[in-house]
Design an enzyme around this catalytic site. Structure first.
Site, PDB file in Angstrom:
ATOM      1  N   HIS A 171       0.653  -1.405   0.191  1.00  0.00           N
ATOM      2  CA  HIS A 171      -0.132  -0.113   0.057  1.00  0.00           C
ATOM      3  C   HIS A 171       0.967   1.441   0.101  1.00  0.00           C
ATOM      4  CE1 HIS A 171      -3.893   2.672   1.043  1.00  0.00           C
ATOM      5  NE2 HIS A 171      -2.508   3.051   1.114  1.00  0.00           N
TER       6      HIS A 171
ATOM      7  N   HIS B  93     -10.213   2.149  -1.958  1.00  0.00           N
ATOM      8  CA  HIS B  93     -10.570   1.407  -0.470  1.00  0.00           C
ATOM      9  C   HIS B  93     -11.412   0.859  -0.016  1.00  0.00           C
ATOM     10  CE1 HIS B  93     -10.267   3.778   4.605  1.00  0.00           C
ATOM     11  NE2 HIS B  93      -9.206   3.587   3.287  1.00  0.00           N
TER      12      HIS B  93
END
Length: 671
Positions: A259, A322
């Site tokens: 990430h 997300h």
């Protein structure tokens, strides 16, 4: 009132609450719509229950519940209820204290009484509250409003919801309704017969935790390092002649996560005889550098890309996903997705004003059969509704319009929806470059407090989703509070225009670990973790460091500006604290109560990660010619196409967003 399906009746449960009230001076306030008004939330739930195949529910009432841990006189409690918790035009309230006759009050308040005043026997109650330790976003707003009213004595506030269902339902049907519509076990639970209490977090007692560097299997399981990464970490600490602390391994896990660092894009990929060294650099970045457009002011170096708009102003744009948080907690995951991407332009250059949002959602079809759902997967309809509401609610409360977007459906998104959120920011052109802090500048943390929500969020987002993901991700999903972020945006733009800080970044994935660690790459930093404002007691130094609690920004502030900056924040009721200082030794040092808990070399932290080596394969796709037999009635086929999820009108979704706020949108949706 009759008991429901063997469960204690609501009167019995409230009698338990009554004993709790008598012992602890707690007040329970119930707010509901006035009886002559339609309950939009209830009507929506009736439809959702019908979609579950349960057709016997004729009416649903929704009651908002507020628990106040407070010493209040009846007059003061009445003032709080009337002025803060209730809209007197549309709502009525009832509060329960030790002097209240709960049974009689409850009977009088019931929405299911017949003309003779008797309560229907076919009614059922489900009361839902937040789990212990989960952030209650409404709590801070109520506490501030109570202080603004001049009311003292309120120690804490919690909220809950009571759902009143009328209709013939058995125990299994009630369980289905609760699990599929009303409760997400990641953050909520159904209140049974236990009396309500305000959970107390235990105090944390410092103990330095070191991990044996030779216990590779334990480290691999806990931190998800690759074998090459483990070898590099082992070699580093063996050279240091010591074992790492948990905070040091947490820092490396966050910084080296997919990430945060996009290590797959940056991998060395071999395809037959061709080797691609860093896919990102050799494609998108390479083309951008070759074109060298003069209007590209900042690319691939800040929280958002920046282009010239008119010579005086610049635009910065950022989109991020997300996905995993939205798969396990749709509303919270999506709302913190839009909240996080709004902070990216705010943390670009010296700070841009967010002026519009966009989003793209990819879900499985909302009519996917429930019986075919894999274990541990939320139904696409619930994900769809939660994601849309989370993005719209957060953006609307920030006062930022959602001007465009898209929704796509495919069964392959069943277990892992795609949730893209984007924000456009506007800032003066001369403030678009990354600021540079100096040695001696102070580290200021501003905005929301730090809690356990969001711990290991970036490592959770970087892992494969499995049927166990919902069970193990309780602390990985952040809980958003848009009111805190709205105040933070407003005051930061004032501070920017007054030149009160030299650099800014948002505190997103990886929390302080990522934000402070990246900002101090070229200088070094010393952080005092016991100075970080906390939501509650009991957090360890490592939890403070990697928590991804939302609505936080990090600023580098010259010492002679810090007092003026903190005073400015205080005028807007934005919390801020000095938590450290930038150094010149290029080391990341963390201290807790005077104890050194992390000491890492910045060179190893940011450049010591081994490059991934990946073998790629490619097969030419085969597309057989379709066998099209013309149907007798093409009109029916046309109707099927027009009614398919990817073709039919999305107006009912678009109309739920605010695209007029700020008064600057010229081209409207559907125009």
């Amino acid at each position: 009132l009759p008991p429901t399906l063997g469960e204690p009746s609501i009167a019995f449960r409230l009698n338990l609450c009554y004993n709790c009230l008598r012992a602890k001076q707690m007040h329970r306030v119930e707010v509901r719509l006035k009886s002559h008004l339609p309950d939009a939330r209830g009507l929506g739930l009736v439809r959702d229950i019908y979609d579950l195949g349960i057709t016997t529910v004729s009416k649903v009432g929704v009651v908002d519940i507020y628990w106040l841990d407070a010493d209040l006189t009846p007059d003061t409690l009445d003032l709080v209820c009337r002025s803060l918790l209730t809209d007197p035009v549309t709502q009525a309230y009832q509060y329960f204290t030790p002097s209240t006759n709960i049974k009689e009050s409850l009977r009088e308040q019931s929405p299911f009484k017949n003309k003779g005043g008797e309560v229907s026997i076919n009614h059922h109650t489900i009361e839902v509250a937040y789990n212990a330790g989960v952030t209650d976003p409404v709590e801070d707003t109520i506490m501030k409003a109570v202080r603004d009213l001049g009311v003292d004595g309120v120690r804490a506030v919690k909220t809950a919801k009571r759902y009143l269902l009328q209709g013939q339902l058995d125990e299994h049907q009630l369980e289905v309704i609760g699990n599929r519509l009303l409760v997400n076990p990641i953050i909520q639970h159904i209140i049974k017969q236990e009396p309500f209490s305000f959970p107390e977090n235990p105090q944390y007692r410092f103990r330095l935790s070191q991990i044996d560097i030779l216990e590779l299997d334990k480290i691999r399981q806990r931190f998800s390092f690759t074998d090459d990464e483990l070898q590099a970490i082992t070699a580093y600490f063996q050279k240091q002649g010591r074992n790492p602390t948990d905070a040091e391994l947490e820092t490396l896990a966050q910084t080296w996560s997919e990430h945060c660092v996009h290590k797959t894009f940056k991998a060395r990929i071999k395809l037959d005889s061709v080797t691609i060294d860093n896919l990102l650099k050799s494609t998108i970045m390479k083309v951008t550098e070759e074109l060298a457009k003069p209007w590209c002011l900042s690319v691939f170096e800040d929280n958002a890309g920046v282009i010239d708009f008119d010579g005086r102003w610049a635009l910065c744009f950022k989109v991020e996903t997300h996905n995993h948080p939205s798969a396990v907690e749709p509303y919270g995951g999506a709302s913190t997705g839009i909240g996080g991407v709004v902070r990216d332009p705010l943390g670009t250059g010296l700070g841009a004003k967010p002026i519009l949002n966009t989003d793209v959602f990819c879900f499985a079809p909302p009519d996917f059969p429930y019986e075919e759902l894999p274990k541990g997967v939320l139904h696409p309809r619930r994900i769809f509704k939660g994601v849309r509401a989370g993005v719209a609610d957060y953006a609307n409360r920030l006062g930022i319009p959602t001007l465009n977007g898209a929704i796509l459906f495919d069964e392959r998104y069943l277990a892992n929806p795609l949730v893209y959120c984007g924000t456009l920011g506007l800032l003066p052109k001369d403030l678009c470059r990354i600021g540079q802090q100096q040695s001696g500048d102070l580290v200021v943390l501003a905005g929301g407090r730090t809690g356990r929500d969001g711990i290991h969020g970036v490592t959770f987002a970087s892992e494969q989703l499995t049927e166990e993901s919902s069970a193990v991700s309780y602390s990985s999903v952040q809980i958003g509070n848009p009111i805190v972020e709205k105040r933070l945006i407003d005051v930061l733009l004032q501070a920017r225009d007054q030149g009160l800080y030299s650099r800014i970044t948002d505190c997103g994935g990886g929390g302080l670990s990522s934000a402070v660690g990246e900002m101090a790459t070229e200088t070094g930093v010393r952080v005092y973790l016991d100075r970080v404002p906390l939501k509650y007691a009991g957090l360890s130094y490592a939890e403070i460091w990697v928590s991804e609690s939302q609505e936080r920004m990090i600023l580098a502030v010259p010492p002679d500006c810090v007092e003026e900056l903190l005073n400015l924040f205080a005028t807007e009721d934005v919390e801020a604290a000095v938590i450290g200082e930038f150094t010149s030794d290029r080391r990341l040092q963390l201290l807790y109560q005077g104890n050194l808990v992390c000491d890492l070399d910045m060179e190893f932290l940011h450049k010591g990660r081994p490059q991934l080596k990946i073998e790629a394969g490619w097969e030419k796709p085969q597309h057989p010619e379709p066998d099209f037999a013309q149907p007798q009635d093409l009109g029916e086929a046309l109707l099927q196409i027009l009614s398919s999820w990817n073709v039919c009108s999305k107006e009912w979704v678009i109309r739920q967003y605010d695209h007029e706020v700020q008064g600057a949108s010229v081209l409207k949706p559907l125009v």
